[in-house]
Design a protein around this motif. Structure first.
Motif, PDB file in Angstrom:
ATOM      1  N   ARG A 170       9.805 -19.572   5.976  1.00 48.87           N
ATOM      2  CA  ARG A 170      10.435 -20.075   7.184  1.00 48.87           C
ATOM      3  C   ARG A 170      10.737 -21.568   7.071  1.00 48.87           C
ATOM      4  O   ARG A 170      11.459 -22.124   7.899  1.00 48.87           O
ATOM      5  CB  ARG A 170       9.528 -19.828   8.399  1.00 48.87           C
ATOM      6  N   LEU A 171      10.177 -22.216   6.042  1.00 47.03           N
ATOM      7  CA  LEU A 171      10.462 -23.633   5.845  1.00 47.03           C
ATOM      8  C   LEU A 171      11.951 -23.868   5.604  1.00 47.03           C
ATOM      9  O   LEU A 171      12.484 -24.930   5.915  1.00 47.03           O
ATOM     10  CB  LEU A 171       9.663 -24.181   4.662  1.00 47.03           C
ATOM     11  N   TYR A 172      12.630 -22.848   5.048  1.00 48.07           N
ATOM     12  CA  TYR A 172      14.054 -22.989   4.788  1.00 48.07           C
ATOM     13  C   TYR A 172      14.866 -22.977   6.088  1.00 48.07           C
ATOM     14  O   TYR A 172      16.033 -23.366   6.089  1.00 48.07           O
ATOM     15  CB  TYR A 172      14.547 -21.857   3.885  1.00 48.07           C
ATOM     16  N   SER A 173      14.259 -22.518   7.171  1.00 48.67           N
ATOM     17  CA  SER A 173      14.995 -22.372   8.429  1.00 48.67           C
ATOM     18  C   SER A 173      14.541 -23.356   9.503  1.00 48.67           C
ATOM     19  O   SER A 173      14.783 -23.116  10.684  1.00 48.67           O
ATOM     20  CB  SER A 173      14.837 -20.930   8.952  1.00 48.67           C
ATOM     21  N   GLU A 180      20.186 -24.817  15.248  1.00 55.02           N
ATOM     22  CA  GLU A 180      19.133 -24.229  16.061  1.00 55.02           C
ATOM     23  C   GLU A 180      18.804 -22.866  15.467  1.00 55.02           C
ATOM     24  O   GLU A 180      19.548 -22.347  14.618  1.00 55.02           O
ATOM     25  CB  GLU A 180      19.587 -24.091  17.516  1.00 55.02           C
ATOM     26  N   ASN A 181      17.703 -22.302  15.856  1.00 57.01           N
ATOM     27  CA  ASN A 181      17.304 -20.986  15.347  1.00 57.01           C
ATOM     28  C   ASN A 181      17.808 -19.890  16.270  1.00 57.01           C
ATOM     29  O   ASN A 181      17.743 -20.011  17.496  1.00 57.01           O
ATOM     30  CB  ASN A 181      15.784 -20.887  15.238  1.00 57.01           C
ATOM     31  N   ASP A 182      18.329 -18.819  15.669  1.00 54.25           N
ATOM     32  CA  ASP A 182      18.740 -17.667  16.476  1.00 54.25           C
ATOM     33  C   ASP A 182      17.533 -16.781  16.744  1.00 54.25           C
ATOM     34  O   ASP A 182      16.392 -17.142  16.411  1.00 54.25           O
ATOM     35  CB  ASP A 182      19.864 -16.891  15.779  1.00 54.25           C
ATOM     36  N   LEU A 187      18.877 -20.144  10.820  1.00 49.09           N
ATOM     37  CA  LEU A 187      19.639 -21.305  11.273  1.00 49.09           C
ATOM     38  C   LEU A 187      21.047 -20.909  11.685  1.00 49.09           C
ATOM     39  O   LEU A 187      21.743 -20.181  10.965  1.00 49.09           O
ATOM     40  CB  LEU A 187      19.706 -22.357  10.163  1.00 49.09           C
ATOM     41  N   THR A 188      21.440 -21.402  12.841  1.00 47.26           N
ATOM     42  CA  THR A 188      22.802 -21.201  13.300  1.00 47.26           C
ATOM     43  C   THR A 188      23.316 -22.536  13.828  1.00 47.26           C
ATOM     44  O   THR A 188      22.532 -23.394  14.245  1.00 47.26           O
ATOM     45  CB  THR A 188      22.859 -20.125  14.418  1.00 47.26           C
ATOM     46  N   ILE A 189      24.615 -22.737  13.791  1.00 41.67           N
ATOM     47  CA  ILE A 189      25.190 -24.028  14.162  1.00 41.67           C
ATOM     48  C   ILE A 189      25.211 -24.209  15.680  1.00 41.67           C
ATOM     49  O   ILE A 189      25.620 -23.312  16.424  1.00 41.67           O
ATOM     50  CB  ILE A 189      26.617 -24.165  13.604  1.00 41.67           C
TER      51      ILE A 189
END
Length: 333
Positions: A170-173, A180-182, A187-189
């Motif tokens: 989860r460190l990648y996200s 922001e996180n979905d 990750l989403t813009i």
């Protein structure tokens, strides 16, 4: 007036006097799970004191720190000070591991408490440090606890490293400004923030300084990531070298290397490409890093603009051109 012989008689503790008891509880962090553990420890030990007619509760000491050392455990240090001042007779602790995970240090603290007339009772193991036979058991069980904790730490680190290697960590996200996180944690813009990111990169490439960018954002009434009216220089500088905006993630994992001197720290770098949607192109990012390096090699003084000496500018250029990365630090044997 007749001459009288006076003898001062100090109060003596009677056999039926109440024993003054304090409770010591510890958890490693402030996570909800650990807070629940702390609550359970206090509740259980308070109940034990209440059930013993010969005990009276004097104080409760709570630490939210690792048990590998007493360093940083402010409440434990307060406990030692109060013991030296003879404020209590017994320390009640849930288990040996809550008291401390470092065998040598834990035994030293028990010995120090004994010198103040205080003994420690471990509820879970049913051990009392005032019993000579129990002292040996405490030493043995402390060693087992320390070994188990080391194995647990190594297993956790192993799991973290495997997830970094297979891309499931989860460190990648972890989100930064612009993302922001979905619902799935990916990750989403955040389009509104992403527009600001693109604007900052564009202004920098157009020749604006970091200070100039801050002034422009203030005039445009664009709040900082923390909601302040004015952006900090660090916020802009970190953004300009954050490779995450290209869709890639760089994670630097640092660890203590026991094959080298004690104070040596080694690291492994993980690069996840096309990890998430990009806000800027790789070409734009590279141009910004080149511009950052170029600007770091220029100095303006009373003699005008000129290049710094080669030794100094080379170092600064490398620092300026460096890309930021996610850092994850832990010790590893």
């Amino acid at each position: 007036m007749p001459s009288r012989a006076i003898t001062k008689i100090l109060p003596q503790r009677l056999a039926f006097d109440l024993h003054r008891v304090v409770i010591y509880c510890r958890t490693s962090t402030h996570t909800q799970e650990q807070l629940n553990s702390m609550t359970n420890q206090v509740s259980k030990l308070t109940q034990l004191v209440a059930e013993n007619p010969m005990w009276t509760l004097c104080d409760i000491y709570l630490d939210f720190r690792s048990g590998s050392t007493i360093a940083g455990r402010t409440e434990f240090m307060r406990l030692l000070d109060d013991a030296a001042n003879r404020k209590f007779d017994i320390v009640l602790c849930k288990s040996i591991s809550r008291f401390g995970r470092n065998v040598t240090e834990a035994l030293q603290m028990i010995k120090l408490l004994h010198q103040s007339g205080v003994h420690v009772i471990f509820e879970q193991e049913n051990l009392d440090s005032s019993d000579p036979e129990h002292t040996l058991l405490i030493s043995i069980m402390s060693s087992v606890s320390e070994a188990e904790n080391e194995i647990r730490r190594q297993n956790v680190n192993w799991g973290i490293q495997r997830r970094l290697e297979n891309g499931s960590s989860r460190l990648y996200s972890r989100p930064c400004y612009g993302y922001e996180n979905d619902a799935a944690g990916e990750l989403t813009i955040n389009e509104q923030q992403a527009d600001v990111v693109r604007l900052i990169f564009s202004m920098y490439l157009s020749g604006k300084s970091v200070v100039g960018i801050i002034a422009s954002l203030y005039e445009l009434k664009i709040p900082s990531p923390t909601g302040k009216e004015k952006w900090s220089k660090r916020s802009i500088e970190v953004m300009l070298k954050n490779k995450k905006y290209t869709g890639d993630v760089v994670i630097l994992k640092k660890y203590a290397d026991t094959t080298k001197p004690v104070d040596s720290v080694s690291h492994i770098t993980y690069l996840a490409t096309a990890s998430h949607p990009a806000i800027i192109t790789g070409e734009q990012f590279s141009e910004v890093q080149a511009e950052r390096a170029r600007r770091s090699n220029i100095v303006v003084d009373e003699n005008g603009s000129h290049r710094k000496n080669s030794k100094y500018s080379s170092k600064k250029a490398m620092q300026a051109g460096g890309e930021s990365c996610e850092e994850f630090v832990f010790s590893q044997s």
